[in-house]
Design an enzyme around this catalytic site. Sequence first.
Site, PDB file in Angstrom:
ATOM      1  N   ASP A 125       4.636   6.892  -0.328  1.00  0.00           N
ATOM      2  CA  ASP A 125       4.080   8.092   0.316  1.00  0.00           C
ATOM      3  C   ASP A 125       5.146   9.018   0.894  1.00  0.00           C
ATOM      4  O   ASP A 125       6.224   8.594   1.284  1.00  0.00           O
ATOM      5  CB  ASP A 125       3.088   7.705   1.414  1.00  0.00           C
ATOM      6  CG  ASP A 125       3.682   6.738   2.455  1.00  0.00           C
ATOM      7  OD1 ASP A 125       4.462   5.850   2.065  1.00  0.00           O
ATOM      8  OD2 ASP A 125       3.374   6.881   3.648  1.00  0.00           O
ATOM      9  N   GLU A 191       2.538   4.041   3.769  1.00  0.00           N
ATOM     10  CA  GLU A 191       3.343   3.278   4.734  1.00  0.00           C
ATOM     11  C   GLU A 191       3.395   3.995   6.079  1.00  0.00           C
ATOM     12  O   GLU A 191       3.438   3.367   7.131  1.00  0.00           O
ATOM     13  CB  GLU A 191       4.763   3.083   4.187  1.00  0.00           C
ATOM     14  CG  GLU A 191       5.639   2.159   5.046  1.00  0.00           C
ATOM     15  CD  GLU A 191       6.165   2.771   6.327  1.00  0.00           C
ATOM     16  OE1 GLU A 191       6.211   2.082   7.362  1.00  0.00           O
ATOM     17  OE2 GLU A 191       6.524   3.966   6.301  1.00  0.00           O
TER      18      GLU A 191
HETATM   19 ZN   LIG Z   1       9.125   7.181   7.772  1.00  0.00          ZN
HETATM   20 ZN   LIG Z   2      10.022   5.145   5.570  1.00  0.00          ZN
END
Ligand SMILES: [Zn+2]
Ligand SMILES: [Zn+2]
Length: 453
Positions: A125, A191
Amino acid sequence: MIRSSSTAVLLACLSILASSPVSGSAPTRGPAILAWSVNGDTLAALRAEVDARVAAVEEKAVAWRRDIHQHPELGNREFRTAGLVADHLRSLGMEVRTEVAHTGVVGVLRGGLPGPVVAVRADMDALPVTEMVDLPFASRATGEYMGQEVGVMHACGHDLHTAIAMGTAEVLAGIRERLPGTVVFLFQPAEEGAPPGEEGGAALMIAEGALEDPRPEAIFGLHVWTAGHTGMLGYRPGGILASSQTLRMVVHGTQTHGAMPWNGVDPIVTASQIVLGLQTIVSRQVDLTTAPAVVTIGMIQGGIRHNIIPDSVVMVGTVRTLDPQMKVEVEERIRRVAQGIASSAGARVEVELTSGIPVTYNDPELTRRMVPTLERVAGREQVREVPPGTPAEDFAFFQQVIPGLYFNLGVVPDTIPLEAAAPAHSPWFFADEGAIPVGIRAMANLVLDFLGG
Ligand SMILES: [Zn+2]
Ligand SMILES: [Zn+2]
């Protein structure tokens, strides 16, 4: 394990078995030989081949990284990136599962020899940041975040992580027949956290079976690092990144006239005392020689007018700890301090702490075992034991299920002093692509040494 002096004999046995017609005795010997763990010489040969294959894949990995950098996608929206990853893993002949935790991809590479199962994780991401770096492949992408149109940028280097794991997959697929075990590649979404109201990231991948069938015995992950020059590796046994919990408190008093406070209970004064009381937890109540901790109040809201003492005050903050036991202790003390101060004022306080993200805790035994691999790959002087950091990382969820090693990969070009490097999440964040082959070598060799060790 069979010592290297027996290698020639064993290799001869294997080649005879492979090339000669099945004889009366050969088949009964076969399984015993196949179960033999990789001995020193074979491992050395595989390592040399891995290095050659890393050199061969480097240019492609850089091209993947540039493509992903130019087309960044926010958490739970990594559709294009996941498509690239899935196509690549399928082209390598892997078993591939898609749409794990929305856009996650799981690829399974089964080696030709029996052995353990190990996982490699990469996050995919990007962030709602507008890129300011002048690159030919700079991001001009936009997206929607919390109802707003925002610039989107790989400002945390997950483009490199994805390209490195794709490269690692290609390198290891190239030696599949001689690989003693199975490698699970986890390409995870979100994440940085799922958008509000959505689930996502490592925890959801685990809930959807990413660590089952086959179940890895260990997991490796890396993150680009702006405190290290290109090619440096950083590791730490135990807590390397902090747990992160959101703290929310509501102090309930009794509303009254600002000129006559004795007629009510003032939640603003009580909240102020609680803020100060919380500061004594880290400074006075926990053993800071074990690990650092942070308690921060980032927002206070209460009141509407200069001469009204309000009914309640809301406070929001963040709590960071680097030791799982200390996390429990700090949480208990926050409740105790807040409730003790509130009750001394005749007020009441509600304390909510999210379970949040756990400590990114490197299994000490696994770390000790794998550090020689990192030192061999990067050179001993390029590998550092690093101090713990207070950001959080959801790789920690995987480490709660199986032992894991999470390490840092330096991406600051040698021409830039470390103190001048823009940090991750900055619109000026820049990662040197020269780190990509180092990352692939590190990952491929960790896998190889874990399976063959
Ligand atoms: Zn980050
Ligand atoms: Zn990261």
